[in-house]
Design a protein around this motif. Structure first.
Motif, PDB file in Angstrom:
ATOM      1  N   GLY A 374       0.789  -1.227   0.000  1.00 42.08           N
ATOM      2  CA  GLY A 374       0.000   0.000   0.000  1.00 42.08           C
ATOM      3  C   GLY A 374       0.816   1.267   0.000  1.00 42.08           C
ATOM      4  N   LYS A 375       2.142   1.155   0.074  1.00 41.96           N
ATOM      5  CA  LYS A 375       3.023   2.318   0.070  1.00 41.96           C
ATOM      6  C   LYS A 375       3.629   2.518  -1.317  1.00 41.96           C
ATOM      7  CE  LYS A 375       2.500   2.751   4.552  1.00 41.96           C
ATOM      8  NZ  LYS A 375       1.745   3.875   5.157  1.00 41.96           N
ATOM      9  N   GLN A 376       4.222   3.690  -1.518  1.00 44.72           N
ATOM     10  CA  GLN A 376       4.900   3.975  -2.770  1.00 44.72           C
ATOM     11  C   GLN A 376       6.237   3.234  -2.792  1.00 44.72           C
ATOM     12  OE1 GLN A 376       3.855   5.968  -5.452  1.00 44.72           O
ATOM     13  NE2 GLN A 376       1.870   5.945  -4.414  1.00 44.72           N
ATOM     14  N   GLY A 377       6.485   2.525  -3.869  1.00 45.19           N
ATOM     15  CA  GLY A 377       7.734   1.802  -4.025  1.00 45.19           C
ATOM     16  C   GLY A 377       8.382   2.124  -5.350  1.00 45.19           C
ATOM     17  N   GLY A 447       1.321  -3.515  -4.304  1.00 53.57           N
ATOM     18  CA  GLY A 447       0.183  -4.360  -3.947  1.00 53.57           C
ATOM     19  C   GLY A 447       0.548  -5.408  -2.917  1.00 53.57           C
ATOM     20  N   PRO A 448      -0.390  -6.272  -2.548  1.00 52.70           N
ATOM     21  CA  PRO A 448      -0.140  -7.291  -1.523  1.00 52.70           C
ATOM     22  C   PRO A 448       0.675  -8.461  -2.074  1.00 52.70           C
ATOM     23  CG  PRO A 448      -2.352  -7.529  -2.386  1.00 52.70           C
ATOM     24  CD  PRO A 448      -1.784  -6.295  -3.030  1.00 52.70           C
ATOM     25  N   ASP A 449       1.287  -9.200  -1.168  1.00 56.71           N
ATOM     26  CA  ASP A 449       1.913 -10.467  -1.542  1.00 56.71           C
ATOM     27  C   ASP A 449       0.810 -11.474  -1.882  1.00 56.71           C
ATOM     28  OD1 ASP A 449       4.194  -9.179  -0.865  1.00 56.71           O
ATOM     29  OD2 ASP A 449       4.697 -10.446   0.850  1.00 56.71           O
ATOM     30  N   THR A 450       1.089 -12.349  -2.801  1.00 57.31           N
ATOM     31  CA  THR A 450       0.095 -13.355  -3.191  1.00 57.31           C
ATOM     32  C   THR A 450       0.768 -14.711  -3.347  1.00 57.31           C
ATOM     33  OG1 THR A 450       0.411 -12.855  -5.545  1.00 57.31           O
ATOM     34  CG2 THR A 450      -1.351 -11.687  -4.401  1.00 57.31           C
ATOM     35  N   TRP A 480       6.828  -8.657  -2.167  1.00 60.17           N
ATOM     36  CA  TRP A 480       7.442  -7.341  -2.313  1.00 60.17           C
ATOM     37  C   TRP A 480       8.167  -6.979  -1.026  1.00 60.17           C
ATOM     38  CZ3 TRP A 480       6.752  -4.751  -6.986  1.00 60.17           C
ATOM     39  CH2 TRP A 480       5.723  -5.212  -7.808  1.00 60.17           C
ATOM     40  N   ASP A 481       9.226  -6.198  -1.176  1.00 64.73           N
ATOM     41  CA  ASP A 481       9.944  -5.722   0.005  1.00 64.73           C
ATOM     42  C   ASP A 481      10.580  -4.372  -0.322  1.00 64.73           C
ATOM     43  OD1 ASP A 481      11.140  -5.525   2.484  1.00 64.73           O
ATOM     44  OD2 ASP A 481      12.890  -6.709   1.914  1.00 64.73           O
TER      45      ASP A 481
END
Length: 860
Positions: A374-377, A447-450, A480-481
């Motif tokens: 949900g954050k800017q990456g 987005g979220p991990d899936t 994502w990290d």
């Protein structure tokens, strides 16, 4: 390794064979034409006993087959049945058979206790039988009283099961029980409704003596099951692996599928971080005993496999999803049946076999990472197929450059001295094609991990002895990290350490994991197994990084975009064969033969790695740097393949009940090859257009490297591939291992062995820039004799002391013998090898004390 049988266990093979035997019996009952039929199945410990003679009323009715089974017809009435092995009676009992009865007798022989006999009848006339003593002398008596620990009141109706016998004793109204037993050692299981079950081990029964064992049961607060099995063996279970660790001649730590499932880890690396003495580095690489990757190795079902990452000797274990693992064994002491390149330890990955029952499983999930989701990456434009982990060609070399690579030609402008070079028009077209708006890093919401997983399998039994099955699985996961870190580098100066580089690093890493697994096999009885295992594991890492700060007294902003596909494909064909030995070789109990062929192809594909730099001015504005390190575009590809053959022979022997063991021979061959290339390119400022301050001040590198600025008067694409960026390598390793395991008086176990290895290894590094230059060749040709000695003192049923000594070797890896440079992913520094490296000889000393808790105790 032979073990003490003072505690009787239900062998795994029995649990597989008994349902099959029951199914066969049911079919035969439905169509039985015999007035009285009897099936006899005989086990010697945990293996079927062939050629056992079945005698009724003094008349031989035949011998058991390879599965230890015999089907006979018997007249109704009272009979005496005798089981004989090598002309000696080993078990006997009295039978009372009725007309049209179909019965089954299951007998298990033990070397240090009375045989177990169980009779199952189609008429359900009861399962107990009266066993006639076989050269055991007068029986003894076991008696006792069972009461509640809460109020001391007797427990009536409690059931007492005696291991190794068919007895099912029930306490009377006073909680008392009595059983007549042949002299020996037994285990008791006591069950009563409303009370917790309890097991007593090591109950010694002496001939013509009364042994009293009183038991107190604790209230359970719930209805207990009617039956309990003492220490069952289930593949992948905690009990199975604890038993393997206990009986192993080496210092080992073992994780079974049951433990991995409880912890909920998604890959092998995450599971192994829970093992004592292991260090997880970067979430991927496992180091044993704190030693570096040089002293850690990975085996897949016993075979060595190469790493898809050329910057590492050790394999990234997060490539292996836990869904395909039956267990992981970490062996910390060397044994002669293991590869001689051994230091801190070896990690053995064992994949699953096909299930005994239909299996279908689907799972999906999503995860939220604090500070990332949900954050800017940081993101690159990418390609439309990135979610699959495969680049769709957007990052590939332009056709003109790829054609030059395939022909082994270095990118050069056409000149009188180089008539095969590219014309200015061709150079401009290649440069524009390579740039084409793909250098900028954008900021987007993450987005979220899936994750998604699918598994299915089944097995079928036919003709009583044949079993076929399969297991297939697929897994896809995306994670994502986003993290921030500070990197500071210092250098020595007259006033001490001086700060040289001070950078704040922001980066976003996207990982796409995908794996496919398929195993199919066929079993013939319990003695012959054939398996074909195919596996592909992929991990794609997409990183976008921005580093800002001071570098060599200049304020800079450096950017990196990297896409790396790591892939490992494996195909294994294996067989296990057991040959019971009877008659002429009384010392040998059986012989087993196993073989394994493994083909593995590992690859690392890193297309279109982009790194560039802006210099920050005093007023805070940015200018695209024109230094030599201002921009680099790199294409790298590595392919590593290996063929491995493993053959093993095992001969268990028994001189007496006090001296037994196993002799083993293993032969191995590995043929391995690798080819690696790297091509590097640089947009060099070639004219005044490339030095236009207004152009260099643009915020976007895609805007700077535009069709108008790429050409004879602007930026020109130049190849800066290093002379050492291409190499190929080969290795042939032949090995023989000889092992001898001895169990002495059930107190000391000795494991002795020697391994002989012959290694021929060469690495050839050559220059694409100067193809006429002689290549740099590294050659290793060695022969090693590696001894291994280990002793285990069985102090008691719960504790043991291990001592071990061995000699091993550590050989340079391919990349360490090549002068080819690469960036260390952890230290972010340039690293290169040395063709003059030699193997290192190691001496290993180990000591460990182990304590094994009972099922009712806790080690915490």
């Amino acid at each position: 390794m032979p073990t003490d049988r003072s505690t009787r266990r239900v062998p795994a093979r029995h649990r597989l064979l008994l349902p099959l035997a029951a199914l066969t019996l049911g079919i035969r009952m439905a169509f039985a034409a015999e007035p009285t039929a009897l099936s006899v199945i005989v086990f010697d410990g945990d293996k079927p006993l062939p050629q056992a003679e079945v005698v009724i009323d003094g008349q031989s009715l035949g011998r058991t087959d390879g599965d230890g089974a015999l089907r006979v017809s018997v007249p109704a009435g009272t009979h005496r049945l005798s089981i004989r092995r090598d002309d000696a009676e080993v078990a006997a009992l009295d039978l009372d058979l009725a007309e049209n009865e179909d019965a089954e007798l299951i007998g298990t022989l033990y070397p240090d206790a009375a045989p177990s006999l169980f009779l199952d009848s189609a008429l359900k006339r009861g399962g107990s039988v009266t066993q006639a003593p076989v050269s055991a002398g007068p029986p003894g008596v076991l008696s006792g009283r069972i009461v509640s620990v809460e109020d001391g009141k007797p427990i009536a109706g409690a059931r007492v099961f005696v291991s190794g016998t068919p007895l099912d004793v029930v306490t009377d109204i006073n909680g008392e029980f009595t059983a007549e037993l042949i002299a020996g050692s037994y285990s008791l299981s006591i069950l009563a409704p409303g009370f917790a079950a309890q097991t007593l081990d090591g109950i010694a029964i002496a001939a013509e003596q009364n042994t009293v064992r009183d038991v107190q049961l604790s209230p359970a607060g719930m209805e207990l099951p009617e039956f309990v099995v003492l220490e069952p063996f289930v593949e992948g279970s905690l009990a199975a692996f604890v038993e393997e660790r206990r009986n192993s001649g080496a210092v080992t730590d073992i994780l079974g599928a049951e433990q991995i499932a409880r912890a909920g880890d998604s890959d092998a690396a995450g599971a192994l971080k829970r093992v004592t003495g292991l260090t997880l580095v970067d979430g991927k690489f496992v180091f044993v005993r704190g030693l570096g990757e040089r002293y850690s190795s990975v085996l897949l079902n016993g075979a060595q496999i190469p790493s898809p990452d050329p910057t590492r000797r050790v394999i990234p274990l997060d490539l292996f999803p836990t869904e395909i693992l039956q267990g992981v064994v970490v062996q910390k002491t060397f044994s002669a049946d293991m590869p001689g390149e051994f230091g801190g330890g070896t990690i053995q990955l064992r994949t699953k076999g096909f299930p005994d029952a239909p299996l279908f499983k689907v799972s999906a999930g999503a995860g939220w990472i604090d500070g990332t989701t949900g954050k800017q990456g940081l993101r690159e434009i990418g390609s439309g197929s990135d979610i699959s982990g495969f680049d769709d060609g957007r990052r590939a070399l332009p056709d003109a450059l790829d054609d030059l690579r395939r022909r082994g030609i270095f990118l050069r402008p056409r000149t009188p001295a180089n008539p095969n070079g590219l014309t200015p028009v061709e150079l401009e077209a290649v440069g524009e094609d390579l740039a084409s708006g793909r250098y900028d890093i954008n900021r987007k919401k993450i987005g979220p991990d899936t994750n998604f997983a699918l598994a299915g399998g089944n097995s079928w039994t036919f003709a009583d002895t044949w079993k076929v099955g399969f297991l297939a699985s697929f897994r896809h996961a995306q994670s994502w990290d986003t993290n921030d870190e500070v990197r500071r580098e210092f250098q020595a100066s007259d006033s001490g350490l001086a700060l040289r580089n001070d950078l704040d690093v922001q980066r976003t890493i996207r990982e796409i994991d995908a794996s496919g697994f398929l195993v199919a096999g066929i079993d013939y009885g319990d003695n012959h197994k054939l398996r074909i295992t195919n596996m592909i594991v992929r991990q794609t890492e997409n990183e976008a990084r921005v580093s800002t700060g001071t570098q060599t007294n200049q304020d800079v902003e450096r950017s990196l975009i990297e896409w790396i596909e790591n892939e490992l494909k494996s195909r294994q064909v294996s067989g296990e064969h057991v040959f019971p030995i009877v008659g002429e070789l009384p010392l040998l109990e059986s012989a087993s033969f196993d073989w394994l062929y493994t083909f593995v192809k590992a690859g690392r594909f890193a297309p279109f790695t982009r790194e560039y730099r802006f210099d920050v001015q005093d007023d805070g504005s940015r200018l695209f740097s024109l230094n030599n390190d201002s921009n680099t575009t790199t294409f790298a590809d590595l392919n590593d393949s290996s063929h491995t053959w493993d053959v093993g022979l095992h001969l268990p022997f028994r001189f007496s009940d006090n001296i037994n063991g196993e002799f083993g021979v293993q032969v191995n061959r590995i043929n391995r090859s690798r080819d690696s290339f790297v091509r590097r390119f640089f947009f060099a400022p070639n004219g005044r257009d490339a030095r236009d301050p207004d152009l260099l001040a643009l915020d976007s590198l895609d805007a700077i490297l535009n069709p108008d600025s790429i050409g004879p008067n602007g930026f020109r694409l130049t190849e800066i591939t290093q002379p050492s960026d291409t190499y190929f390598a080969e290795q042939r390793l032949d090995a023989e291992g000889y092992t001898l395991n001895l169990s002495l008086w059930q107190t000391v176990n000795l494991d002795l062995g020697v391994r002989k290895e012959s290694n021929l290894q060469n690495v050839t590094t050559f220059s694409v820039l100067r193809p006429n230059d002689p290549p740099v060749v590294a050659l290793l040709d060695t022969n090693d004799n590696l001894p291994a000695l280990a002793a285990t003192w069985l102090i008691s049923d719960k504790q043991q002391l291990r001592l071990a000594y061995s000699e091993t070797v550590s050989r340079p890896d391919f990349r360490e013998l090549s002068a080819s440079t690469f960036i260390d992913p952890l230290l972010d520094i340039v690293t290169f090898g040395n063709a003059a490296l030699k193997p290192t000889a190691l001496k290993n000393y180990d000591a460990r004390w182990e304590y094994y808790f009972s099922p009712t105790e806790s080690g915490c």
